[in-house]
Design a protein around this motif. Sequence first.
Motif, PDB file in Angstrom:
ATOM      1  N   SER A 328       0.832  -1.210   0.000  1.00  0.00           N
ATOM      2  CA  SER A 328       0.000   0.000   0.000  1.00  0.00           C
ATOM      3  C   SER A 328       0.861   1.253   0.000  1.00  0.00           C
ATOM      4  CB  SER A 328      -0.930  -0.004   1.217  1.00  0.00           C
ATOM      5  OG  SER A 328      -1.814  -1.096   1.178  1.00  0.00           O
ATOM      6  N   PHE A 329       1.949   1.224   0.765  1.00  0.00           N
ATOM      7  CA  PHE A 329       2.850   2.370   0.789  1.00  0.00           C
ATOM      8  C   PHE A 329       3.490   2.594  -0.580  1.00  0.00           C
ATOM      9  CE2 PHE A 329       2.465   2.817   5.281  1.00  0.00           C
ATOM     10  CZ  PHE A 329       3.036   4.035   5.605  1.00  0.00           C
ATOM     11  N   ASN A 330       3.724   1.524  -1.324  1.00  0.00           N
ATOM     12  CA  ASN A 330       4.307   1.704  -2.651  1.00  0.00           C
ATOM     13  C   ASN A 330       3.316   2.377  -3.597  1.00  0.00           C
ATOM     14  OD1 ASN A 330       6.727   1.289  -4.210  1.00  0.00           O
ATOM     15  ND2 ASN A 330       5.567  -0.165  -5.449  1.00  0.00           N
ATOM     16  N   ILE A 331       2.023   2.065  -3.447  1.00  0.00           N
ATOM     17  CA  ILE A 331       1.011   2.772  -4.236  1.00  0.00           C
ATOM     18  C   ILE A 331       0.991   4.250  -3.836  1.00  0.00           C
ATOM     19  CG2 ILE A 331      -1.437   2.899  -4.795  1.00  0.00           C
ATOM     20  CD1 ILE A 331       0.020   0.424  -5.884  1.00  0.00           C
ATOM     21  N   ALA A 332       1.078   4.512  -2.544  1.00  0.00           N
ATOM     22  CA  ALA A 332       1.165   5.913  -2.095  1.00  0.00           C
ATOM     23  C   ALA A 332       2.409   6.584  -2.667  1.00  0.00           C
ATOM     24  CB  ALA A 332       1.179   5.970  -0.573  1.00  0.00           C
ATOM     25  N   ALA A 333       3.500   5.815  -2.804  1.00  0.00           N
ATOM     26  CA  ALA A 333       4.740   6.380  -3.362  1.00  0.00           C
ATOM     27  C   ALA A 333       4.549   6.803  -4.813  1.00  0.00           C
ATOM     28  CB  ALA A 333       5.871   5.355  -3.254  1.00  0.00           C
ATOM     29  N   PHE A 334       3.796   6.013  -5.585  1.00  0.00           N
ATOM     30  CA  PHE A 334       3.484   6.424  -6.959  1.00  0.00           C
ATOM     31  C   PHE A 334       2.778   7.776  -6.950  1.00  0.00           C
ATOM     32  CE2 PHE A 334       3.749   1.800  -8.073  1.00  0.00           C
ATOM     33  CZ  PHE A 334       4.617   1.906  -9.149  1.00  0.00           C
ATOM     34  N   ASN A 335       1.789   7.929  -6.064  1.00  0.00           N
ATOM     35  CA  ASN A 335       1.014   9.165  -6.025  1.00  0.00           C
ATOM     36  C   ASN A 335       1.826  10.337  -5.485  1.00  0.00           C
ATOM     37  OD1 ASN A 335      -2.162   8.799  -6.610  1.00  0.00           O
ATOM     38  ND2 ASN A 335      -1.272   6.874  -5.898  1.00  0.00           N
ATOM     39  N   LEU A 336       2.732  10.065  -4.536  1.00  0.00           N
ATOM     40  CA  LEU A 336       3.622  11.125  -4.069  1.00  0.00           C
ATOM     41  C   LEU A 336       4.512  11.597  -5.213  1.00  0.00           C
ATOM     42  CD1 LEU A 336       4.659  12.840  -1.732  1.00  0.00           C
ATOM     43  CD2 LEU A 336       6.223  10.962  -1.136  1.00  0.00           C
ATOM     44  N   GLY A 337       4.979  10.654  -6.020  1.00  0.00           N
ATOM     45  CA  GLY A 337       5.758  11.006  -7.197  1.00  0.00           C
ATOM     46  C   GLY A 337       4.946  11.851  -8.170  1.00  0.00           C
ATOM     47  N   ASN A 338       3.652  11.513  -8.327  1.00  0.00           N
ATOM     48  CA  ASN A 338       2.781  12.316  -9.188  1.00  0.00           C
ATOM     49  C   ASN A 338       2.744  13.774  -8.727  1.00  0.00           C
ATOM     50  OD1 ASN A 338       2.223   9.832 -10.290  1.00  0.00           O
ATOM     51  ND2 ASN A 338       0.094   9.760  -9.641  1.00  0.00           N
ATOM     52  N   ALA A 339       2.519  13.949  -7.430  1.00  0.00           N
ATOM     53  CA  ALA A 339       2.382  15.300  -6.882  1.00  0.00           C
ATOM     54  C   ALA A 339       3.687  16.087  -7.013  1.00  0.00           C
ATOM     55  CB  ALA A 339       1.948  15.232  -5.414  1.00  0.00           C
TER      56      ALA A 339
END
Length: 395
Positions: A328-339
């Motif tokens: 789940s944290f890796n999915i959050a990491a994708f979105n943090l990268g987006n931002a």
Amino acid sequence: MPLALYALTAGAFGIGVTEFVIMGLLLEVSADLDVTISAAGLLISGYALGVVAGAPILGALTGRWSRKTLLIALMVIFTLGNLACALAPNYWALMAARVLTAFAHASFFGVGSVVATGLVSPDRRASAIAIMFTGLTVANILGVPFGTWLGQAFGWRSTFWAVTLVGLAALAIIAAFVPRDDASVGEDDSGNTLAVLARPQVLLGLLTTVLSWVGVFAAFTYIAPILTRITGFSESAVSPILLVFGGGLIAGNLIGGKFADRWLGPAVLGSLALLSAVLFVMSFAVHEKVAAVITIGVFGAAAFATVPPLQMWVLEKAEGAGQGLASSFNIAAFNLGNAIGAWLGGAVIDRGPGLGAVIWIAGLVPMAAFAVAFAAQRMEHRRTTRETVCDPATS
């Protein structure tokens, strides 16, 4: 591939539509709720922050739930969140509803990745992850354009009513086809669950994910002005060109999964090197129309070719207690990268060399991701070699 895997794909499709469809409805939302377009744009940022916040909060609250129960609960949150969006009386209610909906995002893809890998043989685990993420890519190609048209024709609320129905359908499909599992998802106590986030290989995997998608979104966020102001396309040509990008997403996702099944380490490094190379080539290709269209399709493929290897890498390094949380944290990491990527591209335009430099600067960031992944694999190789030498059973 089992039917249960396509049930996860259905959920991924609904979540993908909700995340991205708001981009095409900013004018309608801003006019109806009497806010500026930039304020409406913050609904995208709010969602991304909700994804990042949702991973640790739901991970802490649901660590002992069965995976099927958790997936069903997440689709309930998703459905209720979209219903709240459709009924939102004002801007702040809509923002709160978007953040609530986003809470389901990271945990769904994180736990769904674990479930997907458990549905197939070990040599097809990355391909299973790729199949689930196909729902996200199809959402970009079909769901988002249709949702945008629906919102423009019948009001932006109609889009969220439609996505609510998608959520109900996905909920029913997951309940019917995802197999039951134990009352516990296999996590130990919360201390052991959280301890997985302290593993160096997991942390390096998360950092690699963030950096890779900083590069992707630094370029993709500003693809429309690049195509119109640099390449010379009309605004009406942008949507068809983005369909080419979407086709590349699907192809790259499936190809990345195939390679990760056979050679996970090389697939991680190779996909990052390819992404960086494509971005550098694209910085020149956007000055010519045919070359621009071709390289944008290849860019889509290179971007999503990184997803199955990176997700599989974190899952592999988080084996055991806390695997679902790390995923789940890796999915959050994708979105943090987006931002961060969207911010970086804006900074290059406003305070740097300008729009023409966005793509080649974006290409530098995956090189940093490559360096992190290479260092992580070298560390792992040295550790494995040291353990082999010290193990009497192998000597």
